[in-house]
Design an enzyme around this catalytic site. Structure first.
Site, PDB file in Angstrom:
ATOM      1  N   TYR A  23     -31.926 -47.043 -44.603  1.00  0.00           N
ATOM      2  CA  TYR A  23     -31.936 -47.311 -43.310  1.00  0.00           C
ATOM      3  C   TYR A  23     -30.619 -47.237 -42.402  1.00  0.00           C
ATOM      4  CZ  TYR A  23     -36.863 -48.678 -43.877  1.00  0.00           C
ATOM      5  OH  TYR A  23     -38.283 -48.765 -44.281  1.00  0.00           O
ATOM      6  N   TYR A  41     -42.436 -48.640 -39.078  1.00  0.00           N
ATOM      7  CA  TYR A  41     -42.212 -50.118 -38.551  1.00  0.00           C
ATOM      8  C   TYR A  41     -40.800 -50.199 -38.433  1.00  0.00           C
ATOM      9  CZ  TYR A  41     -40.885 -51.849 -43.247  1.00  0.00           C
ATOM     10  OH  TYR A  41     -40.065 -52.143 -44.367  1.00  0.00           O
ATOM     11  N   ARG A  42     -39.963 -49.215 -38.921  1.00  0.00           N
ATOM     12  CA  ARG A  42     -38.462 -49.485 -39.021  1.00  0.00           C
ATOM     13  C   ARG A  42     -37.936 -47.992 -39.146  1.00  0.00           C
ATOM     14  NH1 ARG A  42     -36.974 -53.137 -44.534  1.00  0.00           N
ATOM     15  NH2 ARG A  42     -34.985 -53.793 -43.694  1.00  0.00           N
TER      16      ARG A  42
END
Lengths: 515, 236
Positions: free
Chosen positions: A94, A471-472
């Site tokens: 991420y 969701y991310r």
């Protein structure tokens, strides 16, 4: 490139930055302010399919107290220097520890690593952002406290504050981490300190036991956002159960994902299976311990035939559903019968337990994660293809077999266009699933890196066209994802940002939120 | 990788002997076989030539094997970082597979640790013929990219070497001509080991970091199997 610095914050001159750095040094000490290239390398290491330069920090600063965070915030406001706070910065697929945008100053909170309180009766903890799961695990075990943690796969080196406020998940019954947090302390962009929930009340001893406090519940706006710097977080810890029974249900065919989800959902919703269940595809299961080149060396995505061969060679399922039973031996015995009955009635799947697979490396690491034990086995995925590229695409799905199958087919089609493999798992909540796909690619191969970048965009947009959102999201696609969630949400987020952080100094661009 | 388990082998590069270290606190587990301030951290499957090249410069360095094939399972990484950070002036030279290297990089984010060199070395996959090398250009490893390209050119096999500065603006890379070097003992892996050891020993002069560059050359396959490794030098 700036003459003196690796990069400069947007809109800040070298002279202004000199002055800001001098004030950071005065506030934190020379040893806790880094501008040298050789000390910033580790803050610029990303695994995403974009150049490192786009996420190059101008500096890193490391406060060790709330007062020092406040001092840094004051300096940032004075010089309009943006900071990118990280707790442990281990959010690899991420964006890691690198800032969302070039030139931002990384505020590394690793030195704020105090475990402030662990209450073994109420099963709560209060920790600072630099505390790692390993540290908290050691603390609990050294004191022989009957408590379990819930940690994500990078467990030992990650930390509960960062993971929770990024709304990460673990694998125990407390696996939905934000749900099991209780109370925050936040340094606001104007330097004020907010304690959420019951924490605002002087002399309160209910900060870590009652989430809601009085008036609007604010904790949520400090997750995946840039409205403040979280400097303390309350956690609910799981009472260690008297007994634990991990198991895996292996499914032979890719289409069996439907049976797996349909069998699981009623058991999960009724809390017969209480933990965040994982349904791991063969390429995730085998990829953590095998090399791609052992099964396929040709162009394009790994063919289904090669995956089947790996399933056979390594004696794994095409899907591998990991779950656990927690409680007294009597409770487990009753629930075990229910599960066996449900699997038998579905006509699919083979149940295996620790008695049968206790020595299997993958089963052991999954069992460890389901009881909050530290484990780094999943890093083995980075040897699957090699080359250091990883970007997690994680759309949310309803917990329905048909939905899982639809997402599977869509993902494989898009990945196949770009020669990338479907390395994925479903993490199952009560009614939802996080479909986590790790786009693994070789960053030394320019063509493959470009393919991964284009592929990620197609995944985002084609899933969104079907009504699926992530969701991310990694730091390279924050704008794209924010746009997919619509202009009204973006406007509201921006209005809050402008009210709390008019100078835009805290993580500008996080989740697509700017002043 | 189960961090709770601690078992690894230490040895001196100069000697063939190995010694199993006793259990103890994390910071004490890498008791140097010799009190040398340099640790060589290698994946058990790393090319022997790299180790020999490093050993030719640092014969007394301590050796630690990492990776599953060494039965290490991650503990060596944790302990090597603890060893490095425990005392100023220590150095760590290494060659690891991707997963361990990614993990190690994450652990080096510590005010006490500096990166003197970092590079990726890959072969296989879509660009199967070419070996690909990507170097982070720093003052401490200035010249490494050109030297490595020269060694790769000497092998005749296809390769690319990219040199990038931290924070360097995207798109400013330019091609450079390659001067094939005389083939070093141990090939490019041996030369790399030797160069990184020189950097660790302070015998490689610091200069202005290399300009962003792309070196390519050679043709055909080296005959080596697929690999994905990362080399590094860290200092405390």
């Amino acid at each position: 490139m700036a003459a003196k610095y690796v990069a400069l914050p947007n809109g800040v001159s070298e002279r202004e930055f000199d002055a800001a750095i001098a004030e950071f040094r005065a506030a934190l000490g020379d040893d806790n302010v880094f501008v040298e290239q050789d000390r910033l390398v580790s803050y610029n290491k990303i695994m995403l399919p974009v150049p490192d330069a786009e996420h190059a920090p101008s500096a890193a600063i490391s406060p060790n107290s709330v007062e020092q965070v406040q001092a840094c915030v004051a300096i940032c406001n004075k010089y309009r220097v943006p900071v990118w706070p990280i707790s442990t910065g281990k959010n690899l697929g991420y964006g890691s520890a690198a800032p969302g945008n070039r030139g931002q100053v990384v505020m590394d909170l690793r030195r704020m690593n105090r475990i402030l309180e662990v209450d073994a009766d109420l099963c709560t903890a209060l920790v600072e952002p630099g505390v790692t799961y390993q540290q908290l695990y050691d603390y609990i075990h050294e004191r022989k406290l009957p408590l379990w943690l819930s940690c994500p796969a990078p467990s030992a080196i990650a930390g509960p504050v960062g993971n929770t406020i990024d709304r990460g998940v673990g694998y125990t019954p407390y696996g939905e981490h934000f749900l099991f947090s209780c109370g925050m302390e936040v340094v606001l962009p104007n330097g004020e300190v907010l304690r959420t929930g019951m924490g605002s009340l002087p002399n309160s001893n209910t900060w870590q036991v009652f989430k809601w406090g009085f008036g609007p519940y604010l904790d949520g706006i400090f997750t995946q956002s840039n409205y403040g710097i979280v400097t303390k977080l309350g956690l609910w810890l799981m009472p260690a159960p008297p007994a634990f029974k991990p198991f895996v249900i292996r499914y032979a065919e890719e289409a069996d994902i439907v049976a797996a989800v349909e069998t699981l959902r009623p058991l999960r919703m009724a809390n017969i299976i209480p933990n965040a269940v994982v349904i791991s595809h063969a390429l995730w299961e085998g990829g953590a311990v095998a090399k791609r080149s052992d099964y396929y060396k040709g162009p394009g995505s790994i063919p289904d035939e090669a995956v089947q061969r790996m399933v056979h060679d390594r004696n794994i399922g095409m899907w591998n559903l990991y779950a656990g039973l927690y409680g007294s031996p009597e409770q487990i015995e009753v629930n075990w019968k229910i599960i066996q009955g449900a699997v038998k009635a579905s006509g699919k799947g083979e149940i295996l337990t620790a008695e049968q697979l206790g020595h299997d490396h993958v089963f052991k690491y999954r069992a460890d994660l389901m009881q909050g034990k530290m484990n780094l086995s999943e890093f083995g995925l980075y040897n699957w293809r090699g080359g250091g590229g990883s970007a997690w695409f994680a759309p949310v799905s309803q917990a329905r077999g048909g939905e899982a199958q639809k997402q599977l087919a869509l993902a494989k089609t898009i990945l196949g266009r770009h020669g990338l493999d479907y390395v994925a798992e479903f993490i199952v909540g009560w009614r939802d699933m996080h479909h986590v796909i790790d786009l693994l690619f070789d960053r030394t191969d320019a063509a493959q890196t470009e393919a991964a970048k284009v592929c990620f965009q197609e995944l985002l947009h084609e899933f969104a066209a079907q009504g699926y959102g992530v969701y991310r999201a990694n730091t390279a696609v924050q704008e794209d994802v924010a746009n997919l969630y619509g202009s009204v949400k973006r406007d509201v987020n921006q209005k809050i940002k402008r009210a709390l952080d008019p100078n835009g100094i805290i993580a500008p661009g996080k989740s697509g939120i700017w002043v | 990788m189960t961090i709770g388990r601690r078992a690894f082998v230490a040895a001196t590069l100069a000697g063939a002997a190995t010694a199993a270290l006793p259990a103890g606190p994390a910071s004490a587990r890498i008791l140097p076989a010799r009190p040398d301030p340099v640790l060589l951290l290698l994946d058990a499957s790393a090319p022997a030539a790299f180790r020999e090249g490093a050993g030719s410069v640092l014969p007394a360095a301590n050796l630690l094997l990492a990776g599953r094939s060494a039965g290490d399972d991650g503990a060596a990484l944790v302990d090597s970082i603890a060893w490095l950070a425990a005392r100023p002036g220590r150095r760590m030279v290494g060659l690891l597979r991707d997963a361990d290297a990614v993990l190690l990089e994450q652990m080096t984010r510590d005010g006490a640790i500096r990166c003197l060199s970092a590079a990726q070395h890959c072969q296989g996959g879509e660009a199967a013929v070419q070996s690909r090398h990507r170097i982070t250009a720093l003052a401490s490893n200035a010249g490494l990219a050109g030297a490595l390209a020269g060694q790769l050119a000497a092998t005749g096999a296809a390769f690319s070497v990219v040199s990038e500065r931290p924070g360097g603006a995207h798109g400013d890379t330019f091609r450079q001509d390659i001067v094939a070097a005389a083939a070093a003992q141990g090939g490019w892996e041996g030369a790399l080991g030797r160069t990184l050891a020189l950097i660790a020993a302070g015998h490689w002069p610091e200069q202005t970091p290399d300009e962003p560059a792309l070196f390519t050359g050679g043709a055909g396959h080296s005959g080596a199997g697929p690999f994905a490794l990362r080399s590094f030098v860290f200092a405390s």
